[in-house]
Each structure stands twice: as C-alpha cells, then as structure tokens.
Design a protein around this motif. Structure first.
Motif, mmCIF file in Angstrom:
data_model
loop_
_atom_site.group_PDB
_atom_site.id
_atom_site.type_symbol
_atom_site.label_atom_id
_atom_site.label_comp_id
_atom_site.label_asym_id
_atom_site.label_seq_id
_atom_site.Cartn_x
_atom_site.Cartn_y
_atom_site.Cartn_z
ATOM 1 N N ALA A 187 6.941 2.984 -3.427
ATOM 2 C CA ALA A 187 7.137 1.906 -2.803
ATOM 3 C C ALA A 187 5.817 1.490 -1.936
ATOM 4 O O ALA A 187 5.128 0.223 -2.046
ATOM 5 N N ALA A 188 5.724 2.413 -0.877
ATOM 6 C CA ALA A 188 4.624 2.380 -0.088
ATOM 7 C C ALA A 188 3.256 2.490 -0.569
ATOM 8 O O ALA A 188 2.251 1.522 -0.241
ATOM 9 N N ALA A 189 3.109 3.208 -1.771
ATOM 10 C CA ALA A 189 1.989 3.056 -2.625
ATOM 11 C C ALA A 189 1.572 1.838 -3.212
ATOM 12 O O ALA A 189 0.431 1.229 -3.218
ATOM 13 N N GLY A 190 2.669 1.296 -3.771
ATOM 14 C CA GLY A 190 2.239 -0.010 -4.730
ATOM 15 C C GLY A 190 1.954 -1.397 -3.392
ATOM 16 O O GLY A 190 1.308 -1.989 -3.782
ATOM 17 N N GLY A 191 2.588 -1.244 -2.429
ATOM 18 C CA GLY A 191 2.560 -2.254 -1.360
ATOM 19 C C GLY A 191 0.965 -2.004 -0.901
ATOM 20 O O GLY A 191 0.195 -3.103 -0.709
ATOM 21 N N ILE A 192 0.446 -1.024 -0.630
ATOM 22 C CA ILE A 192 -0.819 -0.834 0.039
ATOM 23 C C ILE A 192 -1.803 -1.145 -0.849
ATOM 24 O O ILE A 192 -2.915 -1.732 -0.745
ATOM 25 N N GLY A 230 1.778 -10.901 -1.092
ATOM 26 C CA GLY A 230 1.210 -9.610 -2.165
ATOM 27 C C GLY A 230 1.774 -8.680 -1.659
ATOM 28 O O GLY A 230 2.042 -7.479 -2.513
ATOM 29 N N LEU A 231 1.599 -8.111 -0.311
ATOM 30 C CA LEU A 231 2.202 -6.916 0.231
ATOM 31 C C LEU A 231 3.382 -6.794 -0.441
ATOM 32 O O LEU A 231 4.041 -5.644 -0.906
ATOM 33 N N ALA A 248 6.855 -4.048 -7.007
ATOM 34 C CA ALA A 248 6.138 -3.404 -8.253
ATOM 35 C C ALA A 248 6.263 -1.697 -8.072
ATOM 36 O O ALA A 248 6.530 -1.096 -8.906
ATOM 37 N N GLY A 249 5.963 -1.127 -6.940
ATOM 38 C CA GLY A 249 6.018 0.394 -6.712
ATOM 39 C C GLY A 249 7.508 0.789 -6.884
ATOM 40 O O GLY A 249 7.923 1.837 -7.613
ATOM 41 N N GLY A 282 1.239 1.038 -10.575
ATOM 42 C CA GLY A 282 2.144 -0.086 -10.833
ATOM 43 C C GLY A 282 1.698 -1.352 -10.141
ATOM 44 O O GLY A 282 1.724 -2.686 -10.671
ATOM 45 N N GLY A 283 1.284 -1.081 -8.942
ATOM 46 C CA GLY A 283 0.820 -2.240 -8.052
ATOM 47 C C GLY A 283 -0.457 -2.890 -8.821
ATOM 48 O O GLY A 283 -0.414 -4.225 -8.867
#
Length: 540
Positions: A334-339, A356-357, A363-364, A387-388
């Motif tokens: 989740a953190a990786a997709g958001g960043i 977007g964030l 998406a993550g 995924g992002g």
C-alpha cells in the motif's frame, strides 16, 4: 532255661518289628516330604499365575483409561481451536465490513456535492441488497454441493447453516483433524467479500445511474455473477485444479476486485460519460478531500481484516505467522503504491495530488491481495510500486478514450486486480523459479514434504486461464444485463435530474450538507469558478 529262651525270642521279634516299622516310617516320611514339596510347587505356580492375571487386568484397565483421557483432551483441543478460529473470523469480517464505510466516504468525496446523499444511499443499498442476494442464492451457488464443478446446488436461502432434529438445534460444521468451522461463520466471512465486489461497481456508475435499477443489478451480481466465480475457485470448482496446480488468489485480487472492477468498467461504458465531464473537467473535481482521505484510510484499515482473515484459521503458530506475514506485505505494498503514484503525478504536473496518493494506496492494496501470503517483503514493495504505475497508465487511458469512471474503480480494482493475480505467481517466494508455493503459503507444493520442481510455468498458464475465465464471465453477463436495462430506458437518470442533482430531485434530504445559509460546498464551487475558467484556458 525255657523262660530265658522265650524272652530272647520275644525280644528278637519285638526288635525285628521295631526295625521294620522304623523302615516303613522313614519311607512314609519321605513320601510326605515329596508330597509337601509338590504341593508347595503347585501353590507357587498358582500364586504366580494369579499375580500375572492381576497384572494383565491392571494393564488392560490402564490402557483403556489412558486412551479415553487422550480422546477427551483431543476433543477439548479441537473445541478450543474451533472457538479461536471462529473468534478470528468474526473479528476479521467485522473489520473488513468497515470497508463499506470507506467506499461510501471515498465515492462521496470524489463526486459532486449535489449528489452526495444519493451516493451515500447507494452504498447502503449495496450492502442491504447484496446481503439478500447472498442469503437467497449466492451462498448456495458459491459453496453448495457442486454439480459439474460449476455451481452449487444446495443451501438456497441459507438452508444448510443449521440442523434441526428432535427439538435440538446445532450448526452444520466442516471439520479437519485440528478444528471444526461452522457454515455460519463461513457465511458471515464470505458475505463481506461478496458485498465488497458489488460495492466496487457503484463508483464506476456514480452520478448518472437510477438508484432502483442499480439496486437490481447489485442483487444480480451478489446472487449470480460473483457466486459463479467463487464456485469455480474457492468453492472447489474446475479452476481449483487447473493443470494440476490450480489458481493462486489468497484474498481475492481477481475473485473479488476484478469482478467489481470489470462490472464498474462495463457500467461506465454502457451508461456513457456524465454530461460535460470531458468538456469542463474542472467542474467534476472532488468536492471533499477530507472525505476522500478518510475513505482511503478506512479502506486501508479494513483491508487487514480482508487479507489477514483469509488465513481462515488461527489456532496454531504457523497460521499466526502467516497472518503476520500477510499484514506486513499488505502494509508495504500500500505504501509503495501510494508513493509511486504520488511521485509520478508530481513529476507530470509539479503539483501535489492528494487523490492520486489515495488511489495509489488502493492500487497497492489490490495488487498485493492475491499474493500477500506467498512472497517476501521486498517483492511486496515491487508489486505495490508496479501496481501504482499500472493504475496510472490505465486511468490515463480511460481519460483518453473518454470513458467516465468517476472514482477510477476499473483502474484500481480491475487493472490492478489482474496485475495482482499474475504477480502472485511471478513473485512467488520459491527458490528462483525452481519451487512454487502458491496458495500453500510457507509450504512449497509437493508430496511428502518434498518440493516439486518445474511448476512455475504450469502455474503461470493456470493463472492465465483463471484470469481469462473470470474476465469473460463477468464481462459477458454484465454487458448483457446492462445493455438490456439501457435499451429499456431504465438505466440512466433523466437529463434534468442530472443537471439539477439527484439529491434535489429524488431525495427527501435535498442536501447532504447544511452548513450556513447557502451551504459550504456550493459556495466553494462558486468561488472556484474563475480558477476553473483559468485552468480551461491555461491563462490566469
């Protein structure tokens, strides 16, 4: 002289008799001693036999008692394990149910204020109507006794949850060697997944679909479309053993999110775009970022119940460790997709994009849901980041094609769901491409504890079949139903209703917000009108 001779003869006779008697006594005494010894020997043998019999009897009683005690302890362990599993699933299902609140907040905040009441109501209807559909026939089709490995045929109206006989009521249970789980807790846990898949569709058709018509479609999804996919997969149907490997989808990247995402995409295409959506994009910006962020955080929190609860049990240390691994991978992805999405959009526009964030985080989460139990933490980060990017590319493609998906439900859940399903095999934590774990989690696939090699290619092929089957099923049924509704004129709201707002035209509560005389959202829209004009003409 004669007298003397007589006495001598008499003495000789007496002595002879005494001597003969003495000899007989000795022989008699010997016989008595022999008989006594034989009697003693027989007594000893009898005593030994008695002791042996007593020991055998004592041993027999001890074994029976011991076995009975072991059986009683085993039954107690099974009872405790069953209770722990039930508590675990109840807790996880309750946490995952909070995702409905997250969907409601996210969808409402992303769309316009004039339709906020309708969007909130629609999300509530999703849960209520989806629950009835799941109870009436969804559970039966998904988890009833399978016919031809396609659909269940028992348990309609949830008739296989309880057994009532002779005045006694007990739950229907399915037992393994370690615990038993009732159909009641399985029904409740799987209900959350069903209604989640249905709710995803709501975002793709927001602000222009008739509420009652959508409720009917939600019932169809919860009773036919989604249960069909579950019957083929988690229900033990034909996809569960494809190519002798089967599919890999631990918590539903494809089974839940692709079903909802494809339904949302189909609805968005059949309904068409909201009027003015691509002529005046600024007028369709999210009206409440606080609601968007709140919804995202609620979804993130609820996802732990969704993913961790998919262990389906928690009665030993291995399952507990697996649940912890799932939680860590879910968080990292989740953190990786958001960043990733946040930085991507910042590079493109040089502006911070909160929406977007938020969608990058989602998406993550969707991307990791299928493989969260069979990959390491580094791979979870990679899956979330990719995924992002997939979400961002799909979202941009939708805008270029002028497909109006108000909350990017098809990009987040559909595109990332497909990616997550394939990533579950690609990033499996077997040694390189030698071994394959899949749905087995910590344990590699094989026999008698020996890992079988050369399964990755078969697993990828099985996964492609799995994803293709789900896409075909959902796309075909959704298209047929929605096209029929559109052609009948019952799908889209009237133009006047869309222009005035559904809240004002169809709801008893005409405004979701009543702050101040004019209402804060309308005032904000009016104040931002010059800014929107500048954005449209790129001149300020």
């Amino acid at each position: 002289m004669r007298i003397a001779l007589f006495f001598c003869v008499l003495v000789a006779l007496v002595v002879g008799c005494l001597a003969e008697c003495a000899g007989d006594c000795i022989e008699f005494r010997k016989e008595v001693y022999a008989l006594r010894e034989e009697l003693d020997a027989r007594l000893r043998r009898l005593e030994d036999r008695s002791i042996s019999e007593r020991r055998e009897l004592q041993t027999s009683l001890s074994s029976s008692f011991f076995l009975a005690e072991v059986e009683a302890l085993h039954e107690r362990d099974v009872s405790i394990a069953s209770a722990l599993d039930t508590i675990w699933l109840c807790m996880c299902a309750s946490i995952a149910a909070l995702m409905h609140g997250g969907f409601a907040m996210l969808e409402t905040g992303t769309c316009r204020a004039r339709n906020a009441s309708n969007l909130l109501m629609k999300n509530l209807l999703n849960v209520c109507v989806g629950t009835i559909g799941w109870w009436l026939c969804g559970w039966a089709f998904a988890y009833g006794d399978l016919k031809y490995d396609l659909f269940g045929t028992t348990g309609f109206a949830s008739s296989n949850l309880l057994i009532i006989a002779d005045g006694h009521i007990r739950p229907v249970e399915s037992c393994s060697g370690e615990s038993c789980q009732s159909n009641l807790i399985q029904w409740f846990f799987q209900w959350v997944f069903c209604t989640t898949a249905v709710t995803i569709v709501s975002g793709g058709v927001a602000e222009r679909v008739r509420s009652l018509t959508y409720a009917g479609f939600a019932f169809f999804m919860s009773s036919i479309i989604y249960p069909g996919v579950v019957a083929w997969t988690w229900g033990g149907g034909w996809l569960s053993a494809t190519l002798d490997v089967g599919f890999t989808d631990f918590a539903g990247s494809c089974i839940v999110h692709v079903v909802g995402g494809v339904g949302a995409l189909t609805g968005a295409i059949v309904l068409g775009a909201r009027r003015g959506r691509f002529e005046d994009p600024a007028a369709f910006e999210p009206h409440s970022l606080p609601l968007v962020v709140l919804g995202t955080l609620m979804l993130w929190f609820g996802w732990y119940g969704f993913n961790c609860g998919s262990t389906l049990a928690l009665h030993d240390d291995v399952m507990a460790a697996q649940a912890a691994q799932v939680a860590v991978n879910t968080t990292l992805s989740a953190a990786a997709g958001g960043i990733t999405v946040f930085l991507f959009r910042f590079v493109l526009s040089r502006k911070y994009d909160v929406c977007g964030l938020c969608n990058g985080i989602l998406a993550g989460l969707v991307s990791i849901t299928a493989g969260c139990s069979n990959m390491d933490c580094g791979n979870a980060l990679a899956v979330g980041s990719l995924g992002g990017l997939i979400y961002q590319c799909f979202s941009m493609s939708l805008q270029r094609l002028q497909i109006d998906d108000p909350v990017d439900a098809s990009a987040v859940h559909g595109a990332c769901g497909v990616w997550g399903a394939m990533a579950a095999v690609i990033f499996d934590w077997g040694e390189g491409f030698s071994y394959f774990h899949g749905s087995s989690g910590f344990q590699c696939v094989g026999d008698a504890g020996i890992c079988e090699t050369g399964l990755v290619a078969k697993a990828l092929a099985a996964q492609l079949i799995f994803v293709t089957a789900v896409l075909s099923w959902v796309l075909s049924l959704s298209t047929i139903v929605l096209l029929l509704l559109a052609l009948s004129g019952f799908l889209r709201i009237e133009q006047s209703t869309e222009e005035m707002g559904i809240d004002a035209m169809e709801h008893a509560q005409t405004k979701a917000y009543d702050i101040g005389e004019d209402g804060i959202p309308d005032a904000i829209e009016q104040r931002h009108a010059p800014i929107r004009k500048c954005r449209r003409h790129s001149v300020c």
